[in-house]
Design an enzyme around this catalytic site. Structure first.
Site, PDB file in Angstrom:
ATOM      1  N   ASP A  55       0.839  -1.203   0.000  1.00 13.43           N
ATOM      2  CA  ASP A  55       0.000   0.000   0.000  1.00 13.43           C
ATOM      3  C   ASP A  55       0.873   1.251   0.000  1.00 13.43           C
ATOM      4  OD1 ASP A  55      -2.472   1.588   0.415  1.00 13.43           O
ATOM      5  OD2 ASP A  55      -1.534   1.998   2.351  1.00 13.43           O
ATOM      6  N   TYR A  60       2.615   9.945   0.345  1.00 19.49           N
ATOM      7  CA  TYR A  60       3.621   9.316   1.196  1.00 19.49           C
ATOM      8  C   TYR A  60       5.043   9.725   0.791  1.00 19.49           C
ATOM      9  CZ  TYR A  60      -0.091   6.124   2.820  1.00 19.49           C
ATOM     10  OH  TYR A  60      -1.233   5.587   3.357  1.00 19.49           O
ATOM     11  N   HIS A 131      -8.134   9.118  -1.516  1.00 17.28           N
ATOM     12  CA  HIS A 131      -7.437   9.391  -0.251  1.00 17.28           C
ATOM     13  C   HIS A 131      -8.193  10.484   0.496  1.00 17.28           C
ATOM     14  CE1 HIS A 131      -3.079   9.180   1.492  1.00 17.28           C
ATOM     15  NE2 HIS A 131      -4.013   8.869   2.368  1.00 17.28           N
ATOM     16  N   ARG A 135     -14.062  14.068   4.516  1.00 18.68           N
ATOM     17  CA  ARG A 135     -15.387  14.398   3.962  1.00 18.68           C
ATOM     18  C   ARG A 135     -15.811  13.289   2.991  1.00 18.68           C
ATOM     19  NH1 ARG A 135     -14.325  19.932   1.214  1.00 18.68           N
ATOM     20  NH2 ARG A 135     -12.401  18.805   0.674  1.00 18.68           N
ATOM     21  N   SER A 164     -10.196   5.214   0.747  1.00 17.96           N
ATOM     22  CA  SER A 164      -9.602   5.166   2.075  1.00 17.96           C
ATOM     23  C   SER A 164     -10.435   6.096   2.938  1.00 17.96           C
ATOM     24  CB  SER A 164      -8.140   5.622   2.018  1.00 17.96           C
ATOM     25  OG  SER A 164      -7.563   5.583   3.313  1.00 17.96           O
TER      26      SER A 164
END
Length: 254
Positions: A55, A60, A131, A135, A164
């Site tokens: 993942d 990232y 991602h 909300r 996610s």
């Protein structure tokens, strides 16, 4: 099985935020980014342990780029999950701006996937997750992000689409519209269990993150608790330690 998607996953997955980013993260202890050699050794160890789900995300840091050499050698053995919608740039803080920005428009999602594929050195993502910034329901119902996912799946650049999610409402709103859901779940915060069970019963693949509550829970108990949940297909563990991965895999096999 990853829900009823027709794909399969190891019950333990490797989360790779620590491969590319050590700022604005909520782990119990600070950590240094690994060297390129350490990254490759960890990924090879994960594969030897039987871990197939990797993942990552554009947010990232350098994670996607650092995965590329490993994927070049082992692409068909990996279920590759990345994300779109959030970008993270440490330099923005110097200008007094937030490091993370979000854009869930179809145009931004498709552009993000193209950049991810370039950085990763691959022609496809097995899983693409939105991602979320929290909300969840708004981005699912008030943007054209799902249209982008449909086009990316039709083109073959993405196999499975998902989110996610941060909220139970977002998990429930994704049922019938997406293939996979990822969400936090742990002994310390089991509040999304009912929503995750509903998603799993509807055939969605369920990926759990933050099972160790950012390193604040005792690892063996936290992993065993997460893996005991009937809705879970894969617990994604973010670590730089091959021994921690081996411990999680041992629990999964026991």
């Amino acid at each position: 099985p990853l829900g009823s998607t027709g794909h399969f996953t190891s019950p333990i997955g490797l989360g790779t935020v620590k491969l590319g980013r050590n700022a604005d993260v909520k782990y119990a202890e600070a950590f240094a980014l690994p060297t390129d050699g350490e990254v490759q050794a960890l990924l090879e160890d994960a594969l030897r342990l039987g871990i197939t789900l990797i993942d990552t995300a554009p947010a990232y840091g350098e994670s996607e780029r650092r995965l590329a050499p490993f994927l070049t050698a082992h692409r068909d053995r990996v279920l590759l999950c990345s994300k779109a919608g959030e970008t993270w740039a440490p330099g923005r803080q110097q200008a007094g701006l937030a490091r993370s920005t979000y854009d869930f428009s179809a145009r931004a999602i498709e552009a993000s996937v193209e950049e991810s594929l370039r950085r990763l050195g691959t022609a496809r993502l097995d899983i693409l997750l939105l991602h979320s910034d929290g909300r969840d329901t708004e981005l699912l119902q008030g943007t054209d992000a799902l249209e982008a996912i449909d086009r990316l799946k039709s083109s073959g650049k993405v196999r499975l689409g998902g989110i996610s999610a941060k909220t139970s409402g977002g998990i429930l709103a994704s049922i019938g519209r997406l293939d996979v859901v990822m969400a936090p779940f742990s002994q310390a915060d089991p509040s999304r269990a009912d929503a995750l069970m509903a998603a799993r019963e509807a055939g969605m693949g369920v990926l759990v993150i933050k099972g160790l509550h950012a390193g604040k829970l005792r690892a063996s108990e936290a992993v065993r608790f997460a893996l005991s949940q009937p809705f879970l297909d894969c617990l994604v563990v973010g670590t730089l330690s091959a021994s921690h991965l081996a411990e999680a895999v041992h629990i999964a096999e026991s």
